[in-house]
Design an enzyme around this catalytic site. Structure first.
Site, short mmCIF file in Angstrom:
data_model
loop_
_atom_site.label_atom_id
_atom_site.label_comp_id
_atom_site.label_asym_id
_atom_site.label_seq_id
_atom_site.Cartn_x
_atom_site.Cartn_y
_atom_site.Cartn_z
N LYS A 93 41.02 48.01 41.33
CA LYS A 93 39.35 47.97 41.95
C LYS A 93 39.21 49.09 42.06
O LYS A 93 37.68 49.08 41.86
CB LYS A 93 39.97 46.87 43.07
CG LYS A 93 38.84 45.59 42.67
CD LYS A 93 38.97 44.80 44.86
CE LYS A 93 39.46 43.49 44.65
NZ LYS A 93 39.84 43.51 45.97
N ARG A 108 37.92 32.57 52.57
CA ARG A 108 37.30 33.20 52.07
C ARG A 108 37.44 31.88 50.24
O ARG A 108 37.53 30.44 51.08
CB ARG A 108 37.26 34.42 51.08
CG ARG A 108 36.01 35.08 50.43
CD ARG A 108 37.06 36.49 49.90
NE ARG A 108 38.22 37.28 49.18
CZ ARG A 108 38.48 38.15 49.18
NH1 ARG A 108 38.08 39.35 48.81
NH2 ARG A 108 40.04 37.77 48.09
C1 LIG Z 1 41.15 43.34 46.17
C2 LIG Z 1 41.90 42.21 46.51
C3 LIG Z 1 43.93 42.17 46.47
C4 LIG Z 1 44.29 43.84 46.75
O1 LIG Z 1 44.30 43.99 47.71
P1 LIG Z 1 44.45 45.64 48.33
O2 LIG Z 1 44.01 45.84 50.28
O3 LIG Z 1 44.02 46.31 47.93
O4 LIG Z 1 46.24 45.46 48.24
C5 LIG Z 1 44.51 41.20 46.57
N1 LIG Z 1 43.77 39.71 45.90
C6 LIG Z 1 42.78 39.42 45.89
C7 LIG Z 1 42.14 38.72 45.64
C8 LIG Z 1 41.40 40.79 45.45
O5 LIG Z 1 40.59 40.54 46.32
#
Ligand SMILES: *Cc1c(COP(=O)(O)O)cnc(C)c1O
Length: 364
Positions: free
Chosen positions: A35, A134
């Site tokens: 991301k 969520r």
């Molecule tokens: C962004 C995201 C992650 C990663 O989160 P971090 O806090 O950057 O490790 C994992 N799973 C989902 C579904 C996400 O949206």
């Protein structure tokens, strides 16, 4: 070109190696979340490459566009879409991603149909909502039926189940909620008569539980972004130290465009700022301050920046300007100087997506 975001590929590789070792010692496989890279700048490629050198071989992103561009650039490692797919992106999803997170029957049926059309099998991680509210299925009966549906549809391969915590509801991953995830996985296994490959226990916020040795044993998958790239949350928010992690992988550099002594409290009737908010200001008397050519358009919010120069304090800013109190800075700050800042997740994500910020890599 400034502002400039400087990314340490060596640091990312270092962190990937440390986190990969920590997780594999606990029987956990990692999907690295990209991301925090930019598909427009193609920055996911060097970042993913650095993570690969560190020993990580599964990757994911929340945007289909990123995954599509990675494939177009010849990236051949497994890719997972870590946001629930949109019905409008089924063709790309099946073409470019090996797996995705899911919680809706309509979507699963659409993926199946597209997979059959493309003569492929698409991996599915069913998401369970354990209270963060969520994405995910909350009801056990619905989960069992959805798992059975995945088993029955020939275009789908049920890889396992997963959850997301610490996002909307800010819920802490613990032995109870992740224990419940394992329990649900085992109920599915009983129903479908085989073992699930993956039980995905969340994101970086689950790492402290792993370090404490309290992550339920059958949790064997995490989706990690921040913990590898920035590595600030685990230490600063969770107060857990993972030895050797570098926390300076992302640094943003901006140039000073004004240095003056001015009052710290605005003069006149305070109404609304550039964003329609009514702020309050601390009166520190007259202060020495500087203006940098870096604004909310580049980094989102100044709260997510920390200056690397000792004594410097960010007062705030607007779309295109940052305002910094330099009264307590020892060295002389002049127009033309470059100031460096560490970024928290939000600013990192914003700056890397901003086309007004240039990107430079340190270390190959
Ligand atoms: C962004 C995201 C992650 C990663 O989160 P971090 O806090 O950057 O490790 C994992 N799973 C989902 C579904 C996400 O949206």
């Amino acid at each position: 070109m400034y502002p400039k975001l400087s990314i340490s590929l060596e640091g990312i590789e270092n962190n990937a190696r440390i986190i990969q070792k920590l997780c594999s010692d606990h029987g956990i496989q990692i999907t690295a979340v990209l991301k925090s890279s930019n598909s427009y700048e193609n920055s996911y490629l060097p970042i993913a490459q650095a993570m690969k050198k560190g020993g990580i071989h599964y990757f994911g992103d929340s945007r289909m566009g990123t995954l599509a561009r990675m494939r177009e650039m010849g990236f051949s490692d497994p890719l997972m879409l870590i946001r629930l797919p949109m019905l409008s992106e089924m063709e790309e999803l099946v073409r470019y991603a090996d797996a995705s997170l899911n919680s809706e029957e309509t979507t699963l049926r659409a993926i199946n149909e597209e997979a059959l059309k493309q003569e492929k099998v698409h991996g599915v991680l069913l998401m369970v909502d354990l209270g963060d509210l969520r994405e995910g299925i909350e009801d056990e009966k619905e989960l069992m039926e959805m798992a059975q549906l995945c088993e029955d549809l020939p275009g789908l391969d049920l890889l396992g189940i997963g959850t997301n915590l610490g996002c909307y509801g800010a819920i802490v991953p613990d032995e109870i909620n992740l224990g419940r995830l394992v329990e649900l996985a085992e109920k599915i296994e009983e129903r479908i008569g085989r073992r699930l490959a993956l039980i995905s226990g969340g994101a970086t916020s689950t790492l402290p539980l792993v370090v404490a040795g309290k992550c339920p044993r059958r949790i064997n998958h995490l989706r990690l972004g921040e913990g590898i790239l920035l590595a600030r949350d685990v230490e600063e928010i969770w107060k857990v130290t993972i030895a050797g992690l570098r926390r300076d992988n992302y640094v943003i550099e901006a140039q000073v465009i004004e240095v003056k002594e001015k009052p710290s409290h605005p003069i006149g009737r305070i109404f609304v700022d550039a964003f329609g908010n009514t702020p309050s200001y601390e009166d520190r008397g007259r202060i020495r301050r500087c203006l940098i050519a870096l604004g909310k358009r580049d980094i989102g919010d100044f709260d997510a920046l920390t200056p690397l120069t000792k004594g410097m304090e960010i007062l705030g800013g607007s779309s295109d300007h940052g305002i910094i109190d330099i009264s307590h800075v020892e060295e002389e700050i002049k127009v033309g100087d470059f100031l460096q800042f560490n970024l928290y997740y939000q600013a990192m994500m914003h700056s890397i997506e901003s086309c007004s910020v240039s990107i430079e890599y340190r270390g190959k």
